[in-house]
Enzyme design. Structure first.
Site, mmCIF file in Angstrom:
data_model
loop_
_atom_site.group_PDB
_atom_site.id
_atom_site.type_symbol
_atom_site.label_atom_id
_atom_site.label_comp_id
_atom_site.label_asym_id
_atom_site.label_seq_id
_atom_site.Cartn_x
_atom_site.Cartn_y
_atom_site.Cartn_z
ATOM 1 N N GLU A 194 51.548 41.813 41.638
ATOM 2 C CA GLU A 194 51.117 42.146 40.290
ATOM 3 C C GLU A 194 51.933 42.966 39.553
ATOM 4 O O GLU A 194 52.751 42.545 38.992
ATOM 5 C CB GLU A 194 49.639 42.627 40.238
ATOM 6 C CG GLU A 194 49.000 42.599 39.071
ATOM 7 C CD GLU A 194 47.722 43.184 39.097
ATOM 8 O OE1 GLU A 194 47.021 43.273 37.857
ATOM 9 O OE2 GLU A 194 47.344 44.025 40.135
ATOM 10 N N ASP A 272 39.159 38.513 37.883
ATOM 11 C CA ASP A 272 39.555 39.758 38.404
ATOM 12 C C ASP A 272 38.557 40.909 37.981
ATOM 13 O O ASP A 272 37.533 41.082 38.640
ATOM 14 C CB ASP A 272 40.883 39.983 37.838
ATOM 15 C CG ASP A 272 41.565 41.194 38.367
ATOM 16 O OD1 ASP A 272 41.361 41.742 39.515
ATOM 17 O OD2 ASP A 272 42.545 41.715 38.044
#
Length: 327
Positions: A194, A272
């Site tokens: 990420e 998320d």
């Protein structure tokens, strides 16, 4: 039409899915001033990823016992079900549920499971838990989290993973915790690729031996790594809306999920921390449809990948498959 399809979500942070109104209500009940973490429109307020983590942890101040987590679970699952999710795997951290004490963790887990059972009866959504350690709390704190996971592994706690700030340490620093969870029969995932870049992905795959990666999208920067992930069959828990809001990519059209999929990497779609990133599973589907022209067949393929990658037992997998086919 794609927004109305049934959906599987594999990457959802339990506390991070708390509706802002729910956290504000708990704060009022407990007379805790959390006004600084909200924008005037009522949403969560943060400047960047580091600040997001601090706001996330501030919101968790009001989640002080099993009853709060029971209420949280009901709120999260009602929202997920309203967006067509039929199966979800949620990240649960013992650090926020008793501080790593196994006995207290069991009390929290009992309350969460009771709420999950109620939500399944009411909304038809199936939930399973993945215990996570928090990377920026350090390797020593990861050990009791792994013990909590190992002691409660079974048909409901099905996996172990790690979230948090990828800039802290290396994936391999947490090998003891992952080995502990693996020996208990839990399946493994970790956040990588990420903010950490391709090297973080390599560390996760080589040093921890995980079968899924939270995000993993920055692997696209290394064609050799992309080929390795495709060859290994490593599954990416991709959260496009989160990546766009946090500035990894300027918009959905620039997101690499389509390129990764075309290269043979197994990808899934999740939200998320949905209220933080102003998204839902319906919106993720809509935006991917607009950006890449993905249709019902594409999303059916994504759900098939997610179903195969889910950490649940085979009886649960069969029930979820039936929901996908009949919902």
């Amino acid at each position: 039409m794609v927004a109305n399809l049934p959906k599987i979500e594999l990457h959802l942070h339990h506390e991070g899915a708390a509706p802002p109104a729910f956290i504000r209500q708990l704060a009022q009940e407990k007379r805790i001033d959390l006004s600084r973490i909200f924008k005037p429109d009522g949403g969560y307020a943060y400047r960047d990823f580091a600040h997001f983590l601090s706001v996330y942890e501030a919101a968790c101040q009001v989640l002080t016992g099993p009853e709060e987590f029971r209420r949280l679970t009901l709120a999260v699952l009602e929202e997920s079900a309203a967006n067509g999710v039929v199966y979800s795997e949620t990240f649960l951290s013992p650090d926020f549920c008793g501080g790593g004490d196994v006995g207290v963790w069991r009390e929290y887990l009992h309350a969460i499971r009771e709420a999950a059972d109620e939500a399944e009866r009411t909304h038809g959504i199936i939930l399973r838990g993945i215990v996570t350690c928090i990377r920026h709390f350090g390797p020593d704190k990861a050990r009791p989290a792994a013990v909590c996971a190992a002691e409660t592994a079974g048909d409901w706690i099905v996996g172990f993973g790690m979230g948090g700030d990828e800039s802290v340490g290396r994936q391999g620093d947490y090998a003891w915790a992952f080995d502990c969870a693996r020996e208990a029969g839990l399946r493994l995932t970790t956040h990588a690729g990420e903010f950490g870049g391709p090297d973080s992905v390599r560390q996760a795959v080589h040093d921890l031996g995980v079968e899924r990666l939270g995000h993993g999208v920055r692997a696209i920067e290394d064609p050799g790594l992309v080929a390795e992930l495709a060859q290994r069959g490593t599954v990416l828990e991709v959260c496009p809306g989160s990546n766009v809001v946090l500035g990894l990519y300027p918009d959905f059209a620039a997101h690499p999920i389509a390129r990764l999929r075309e290269a043979g990497v197994k990808v899934t779609v999740s939200t998320d921390d949905p209220p933080f990133f102003h998204t839902t599973m319906r919106r993720e589907y809509q935006m991917l449809n607009r950006a890449f022209g993905w249709d019902e067949d594409d999303f059916a393929a994504l759900n098939a990948t997610a179903l195969d990658a889910a950490f649940c037992d085979e009886d649960t997998r069969a029930r979820v498959k039936n929901k996908l086919e009949t919902t």
